[in-house]
Design a protein around this motif. Structure first.
Motif, short mmCIF file in Angstrom:
data_model
loop_
_atom_site.label_atom_id
_atom_site.label_comp_id
_atom_site.label_asym_id
_atom_site.label_seq_id
_atom_site.Cartn_x
_atom_site.Cartn_y
_atom_site.Cartn_z
N GLY A 30 40.54 33.44 35.53
CA GLY A 30 41.83 33.75 36.07
C GLY A 30 42.78 32.93 36.57
N GLU A 33 45.72 33.76 34.31
CA GLU A 33 46.26 35.09 33.52
C GLU A 33 47.33 34.87 34.21
OE1 GLU A 33 43.97 37.61 35.33
OE2 GLU A 33 42.14 37.32 34.57
N GLU A 37 50.19 41.65 35.25
CA GLU A 37 48.92 42.54 34.86
C GLU A 37 49.63 43.01 36.54
OE1 GLU A 37 45.71 40.98 34.76
OE2 GLU A 37 45.77 40.00 32.66
N GLY A 38 49.67 43.56 37.52
CA GLY A 38 50.42 43.47 38.51
C GLY A 38 50.81 44.20 38.37
N GLU A 279 51.29 43.84 43.35
CA GLU A 279 50.07 44.16 45.08
C GLU A 279 49.09 43.30 43.83
OE1 GLU A 279 49.72 45.51 46.90
OE2 GLU A 279 51.09 47.00 46.45
N ASP A 281 45.74 41.49 43.00
CA ASP A 281 44.28 41.93 42.28
C ASP A 281 42.99 41.43 42.97
OD1 ASP A 281 44.01 39.00 42.12
OD2 ASP A 281 44.20 39.41 39.55
N TRP A 282 41.72 41.76 42.76
CA TRP A 282 41.15 41.48 43.89
C TRP A 282 40.50 39.56 43.56
CZ3 TRP A 282 36.27 38.95 42.33
CH2 TRP A 282 36.54 38.68 40.60
N ARG A 283 40.99 39.65 42.68
CA ARG A 283 40.72 37.82 42.44
C ARG A 283 41.46 36.83 43.66
NH1 ARG A 283 44.44 34.40 40.35
NH2 ARG A 283 43.96 32.55 40.24
N THR A 284 42.69 37.24 44.08
CA THR A 284 43.93 36.69 44.49
C THR A 284 43.51 37.08 45.68
OG1 THR A 284 45.98 36.75 43.24
CG2 THR A 284 46.37 36.60 45.45
N GLN A 285 42.55 38.31 46.26
CA GLN A 285 42.73 38.43 47.77
C GLN A 285 41.06 37.97 48.03
OE1 GLN A 285 41.81 43.45 47.70
NE2 GLN A 285 43.63 43.26 47.23
#
Length: 360
Positions: A30, A33, A37-38, A279, A281-285
């Motif tokens: 991740g 990346e 993408e966001g 926004e 992503d789920w990885r960052t969250q």
């Protein structure tokens, strides 16, 4: 019964290995990346909006730095950081500030919505931005550096003076020679460390204030005395540039605003531009959750006690694996290990445990 317990233990080991490898691949792959993408391109110039909500840690710094880079690639007219933070790690704060200072796109930090704050590290970020704005009923300040698990540097000075006054008042009382070094040396060491941290923070925030032409004297008081200001008071004290009701009002006030980027005068044209929100992503969250100071401290304790329990009970496996995972995540959360190295370490640990599983 014994066979059932053995199967359960094998299943638990395999589940832990799966979780471990998944975490490692998520953090390592991740990190490679791109933030694009966001965010999708709107086909024309736009305003990139990035939100900081909560404590500032390595995940937040990485997300914001990638967001600014994406804004530059998309030729955005402006980057707006919508911020509401109680502060965070010094290293993460400096990483964010470096990204702002090196950004070819103007960066406006907006303390919003109403009731939000830019405390501690947020104050430094606000000072570093090309444009500093706040919504009504917001505040900033209280920028004294505080050690994790300890107290800040500024309050120690009055305490030391009070102790000195008490010592002068009781100077006639006899003291033993063995007690004198303990009372004089230990506070001096602590005070020196606190002064070192505070003076470094003062020099840093004053340099940012001088760069942006903002109130450097109040910035120093925010660090030394932990002073805070409301949005209107900050505007009057030349700490911020403007007060805006919301994002639309911010763009309206910034239209025609003149500033300097890389030694060149730039005039903003923000009228009619649309916001392009990036926004997480789920990885960052997920990384933001584990890099929360409270969660990071709990992970550190879990890692220490898990490894200790494994040391006292060799072969238990589960405490050792859980402790190792928690320790690596805590090292990342405290920004001791970069995200690439933390993910790689988790993957290597998983490979080692898989090899050990074959031997078992």
């Amino acid at each position: 019964m014994i066979k059932t317990m053995s199967l359960v233990a094998v299943s638990m080991r395999r589940v832990l290995l799966t979780v471990l490898l998944a975490l490692g691949c998520t953090m390592w792959l991740g990190a490679q990346e791109d933030a694009s993408e966001g965010a999708g391109s709107t086909g024309g110039r736009s305003v990139t909006l990035i939100a900081i909500d909560g404590a500032i840690g390595p995940a937040t710094a990485d997300f914001l730095a990638r967001g600014i880079a994406t804004a530059a690639e998309n030729n955005a007219a402006l980057v707006v950081i919508e911020m509401d933070t109680p502060g965070g790690l010094d290293s993460s704060m400096r990483e964010i500030i470096q990204a702002i200072l090196n950004s070819p796109v103007p960066v406006a930090t907006f303390v919003s919505p109403q009731g939000a704050r830019a405390a501690s590290a947020g104050t430094y970020i606000l000072y570093a931005s090309h444009i500093a704005a706040m919504a009504p009923a917001t505040n900033l300040g209280a920028a004294t550096p505080v050690a994790i698990g300890g107290s800040g540097g500024a309050p120690a000075a009055p305490a030391a003076e009070d102790e000195q006054d008490e010592a002068e008042d009781t100077d006639s009382e006899p003291e033993s020679a063995a007690d004198e070094p303990a009372e004089s040396d230990v506070p001096e060491l602590a005070t020196a460390m606190e002064r070192k941290a505070v003076n470094d923070a003062v020099a840093y925030i004053r340099s940012l204030a001088e760069l942006r032409g903002r109130n450097a004297d109040w910035a120093e008081r925010a660090v030394r005395l932990a002073e805070s200001l409301s949005s209107q008071a900050a505007l009057e004290e030349n700490v911020i540039d403007l007060v805006a009701e919301d994002l639309a009002d911010l763009l309206q006030q910034l239209d025609g605003w003149e500033l300097e980027i890389d030694g060149q005068d730039v005039t903003l044209a923000t009228a009619g531009l649309l916001f392009e929100r990036i926004e997480p992503d789920w990885r960052t969250q997920f990384l933001q959750v584990i890099s929360n100071p409270t969660v990071a401290y709990m992970l550190m304790l879990l890692g220490i006690y898990g490894l200790i329990f494994e040391g006292y009970n060799p072969g238990a496996i589960v405490p050792g694996v859980v402790g190792a995972i928690a320790m690596l995540l805590a090292l990342f959360s405290f920004q001791i290990l970069p995200i690439n190295y933390a993910g790689l370490a988790l993957i290597l640990l998983g490979i080692i445990l898989m090899f050990a599983e074959f031997l078992v």
